[in-house]
Design a protein around this motif. Sequence first.
Motif, PDB file in Angstrom:
ATOM      1  N   VAL A   1     -48.492  36.924  12.149  1.00 43.72           N
ATOM      2  CA  VAL A   1     -48.726  36.513  11.765  1.00 43.72           C
ATOM      3  C   VAL A   1     -48.941  36.343   9.772  1.00 43.72           C
ATOM      4  O   VAL A   1     -47.890  35.628   9.489  1.00 43.72           O
ATOM      5  N   ASN A   2     -48.451  37.294   9.452  1.00 46.71           N
ATOM      6  CA  ASN A   2     -47.937  37.916   7.908  1.00 46.71           C
ATOM      7  C   ASN A   2     -46.586  37.576   7.501  1.00 46.71           C
ATOM      8  O   ASN A   2     -46.036  37.182   6.708  1.00 46.71           O
ATOM      9  N   SER A   3     -45.439  37.312   8.225  1.00 41.26           N
ATOM     10  CA  SER A   3     -44.496  37.669   8.724  1.00 41.26           C
ATOM     11  C   SER A   3     -43.995  35.875   8.790  1.00 41.26           C
ATOM     12  O   SER A   3     -43.140  35.060   8.155  1.00 41.26           O
ATOM     13  N   ILE A   4     -45.121  34.494   8.562  1.00 41.01           N
ATOM     14  CA  ILE A   4     -45.003  33.184   8.448  1.00 41.01           C
ATOM     15  C   ILE A   4     -45.138  32.954   6.958  1.00 41.01           C
ATOM     16  O   ILE A   4     -46.057  33.538   5.856  1.00 41.01           O
ATOM     17  N   PRO A   5     -44.173  32.481   6.468  1.00 39.35           N
ATOM     18  CA  PRO A   5     -44.369  31.772   4.747  1.00 39.35           C
ATOM     19  C   PRO A   5     -45.320  31.476   4.538  1.00 39.35           C
ATOM     20  O   PRO A   5     -45.626  30.009   5.187  1.00 39.35           O
ATOM     21  N   MET A   6     -45.980  30.948   2.750  1.00 42.04           N
ATOM     22  CA  MET A   6     -47.322  30.260   2.308  1.00 42.04           C
ATOM     23  C   MET A   6     -46.314  29.381   2.299  1.00 42.04           C
ATOM     24  O   MET A   6     -45.059  28.725   1.798  1.00 42.04           O
ATOM     25  N   LEU A   7     -46.827  27.814   2.887  1.00 41.63           N
ATOM     26  CA  LEU A   7     -46.440  26.381   2.741  1.00 41.63           C
ATOM     27  C   LEU A   7     -47.153  26.580   1.333  1.00 41.63           C
ATOM     28  O   LEU A   7     -48.164  26.150   1.065  1.00 41.63           O
ATOM     29  N   ASN A   8     -45.767  25.998   0.726  1.00 42.10           N
ATOM     30  CA  ASN A   8     -46.114  26.074  -0.626  1.00 42.10           C
ATOM     31  C   ASN A   8     -46.056  24.168  -1.808  1.00 42.10           C
ATOM     32  O   ASN A   8     -45.575  23.625  -2.167  1.00 42.10           O
ATOM     33  N   GLY A   9     -45.126  23.568  -0.121  1.00 41.84           N
ATOM     34  CA  GLY A   9     -44.721  22.279  -0.671  1.00 41.84           C
ATOM     35  C   GLY A   9     -43.783  21.606  -0.586  1.00 41.84           C
ATOM     36  O   GLY A   9     -43.262  20.334  -0.503  1.00 41.84           O
ATOM     37  N   THR A  10     -43.115  22.702  -0.904  1.00 46.96           N
ATOM     38  CA  THR A  10     -41.778  22.401  -0.683  1.00 46.96           C
ATOM     39  C   THR A  10     -40.844  22.954   0.693  1.00 46.96           C
ATOM     40  O   THR A  10     -39.844  22.965   0.918  1.00 46.96           O
ATOM     41  N   ASN A  11     -41.460  23.981   1.251  1.00 41.22           N
ATOM     42  CA  ASN A  11     -41.256  24.761   1.912  1.00 41.22           C
ATOM     43  C   ASN A  11     -41.145  23.898   3.363  1.00 41.22           C
ATOM     44  O   ASN A  11     -41.720  25.034   4.732  1.00 41.22           O
ATOM     45  N   PHE A  12     -41.564  23.328   4.087  1.00 44.94           N
ATOM     46  CA  PHE A  12     -43.151  22.539   5.105  1.00 44.94           C
ATOM     47  C   PHE A  12     -41.375  22.702   6.247  1.00 44.94           C
ATOM     48  O   PHE A  12     -42.193  23.392   7.477  1.00 44.94           O
ATOM     49  N   LYS A  13     -39.872  22.619   6.431  1.00 43.83           N
ATOM     50  CA  LYS A  13     -39.139  23.295   7.605  1.00 43.83           C
ATOM     51  C   LYS A  13     -39.249  24.551   7.756  1.00 43.83           C
ATOM     52  O   LYS A  13     -38.741  24.960   8.787  1.00 43.83           O
ATOM     53  N   VAL A  14     -38.797  25.315   6.735  1.00 40.29           N
ATOM     54  CA  VAL A  14     -39.195  26.561   7.173  1.00 40.29           C
ATOM     55  C   VAL A  14     -40.440  26.907   7.780  1.00 40.29           C
ATOM     56  O   VAL A  14     -40.385  27.931   8.594  1.00 40.29           O
ATOM     57  N   TRP A  15     -41.478  26.543   7.311  1.00 38.07           N
ATOM     58  CA  TRP A  15     -42.737  27.095   7.037  1.00 38.07           C
ATOM     59  C   TRP A  15     -43.286  26.459   8.653  1.00 38.07           C
ATOM     60  O   TRP A  15     -43.360  27.371   9.741  1.00 38.07           O
ATOM     61  N   LYS A  16     -42.523  25.312   9.140  1.00 43.05           N
ATOM     62  CA  LYS A  16     -43.422  25.034  10.504  1.00 43.05           C
ATOM     63  C   LYS A  16     -42.369  25.662  11.357  1.00 43.05           C
ATOM     64  O   LYS A  16     -42.496  26.202  12.332  1.00 43.05           O
ATOM     65  N   LYS A  17     -41.207  26.239  11.181  1.00 46.12           N
ATOM     66  CA  LYS A  17     -40.114  26.396  12.231  1.00 46.12           C
ATOM     67  C   LYS A  17     -40.691  28.398  12.048  1.00 46.12           C
ATOM     68  O   LYS A  17     -40.269  28.984  13.675  1.00 46.12           O
ATOM     69  N   ALA A  18     -41.120  28.906  11.190  1.00 46.12           N
ATOM     70  CA  ALA A  18     -41.815  30.136  11.367  1.00 46.12           C
ATOM     71  C   ALA A  18     -43.479  30.260  11.603  1.00 46.12           C
ATOM     72  O   ALA A  18     -43.025  31.446  12.216  1.00 46.12           O
ATOM     73  N   VAL A  19     -43.672  28.798  11.845  1.00 46.14           N
ATOM     74  CA  VAL A  19     -44.970  28.919  12.715  1.00 46.14           C
ATOM     75  C   VAL A  19     -44.798  28.673  13.825  1.00 46.14           C
ATOM     76  O   VAL A  19     -45.359  29.309  15.433  1.00 46.14           O
ATOM     77  N   GLU A  20     -43.728  28.064  14.243  1.00 45.23           N
ATOM     78  CA  GLU A  20     -42.857  27.842  15.868  1.00 45.23           C
ATOM     79  C   GLU A  20     -42.690  29.019  16.492  1.00 45.23           C
ATOM     80  O   GLU A  20     -43.448  29.201  17.785  1.00 45.23           O
ATOM     81  N   ILE A  21     -41.812  29.713  15.915  1.00 46.63           N
ATOM     82  CA  ILE A  21     -41.486  31.385  16.103  1.00 46.63           C
ATOM     83  C   ILE A  21     -42.728  31.786  16.703  1.00 46.63           C
ATOM     84  O   ILE A  21     -42.688  32.548  17.586  1.00 46.63           O
ATOM     85  N   VAL A  22     -43.283  31.880  16.562  1.00 43.37           N
ATOM     86  CA  VAL A  22     -44.856  33.118  15.965  1.00 43.37           C
ATOM     87  C   VAL A  22     -45.599  32.927  17.505  1.00 43.37           C
ATOM     88  O   VAL A  22     -46.253  33.878  17.994  1.00 43.37           O
TER      89      VAL A  22
END
Length: 106
Positions: free
Chosen positions: A18-39
């Motif tokens: 869970v801690n490996s998911i980057p914090m969604l900050n408004g500019t990183n949606f694609k990276v965040w979504k991919k990390a969430v899906e993987i985790v």
Amino acid sequence: MGTLTVSVASAANVSAQVNSIPMLNGTNFKVWKKAVEIVLDCMDLDLALRTKRPTSTPEASNEVNIEKWDRSNRMCIMIMKRSILEAFQGSLSEGENVKKFIDEIE
């Protein structure tokens, strides 16, 4: 290895994932979504992301499927909320469905 040791190791693994998911900050949606899906996939919690909620029927086995889907949905939303800046959380509705929740974030 005792049950307590396995539970502690499992809790540490869940926390690390869970801690490996980057914090969604408004500019990183694609990276965040991919990390969430993987985790969520690695944790076997992505059922609500992959399928629609089963419909209620008199069959007892379907009730188990509904419970699994509801748990998946609830856990997905909790994990996602944890990785979203508080400033953005206020603008999100308390959606019932994780797919709608992601669409709203996007």
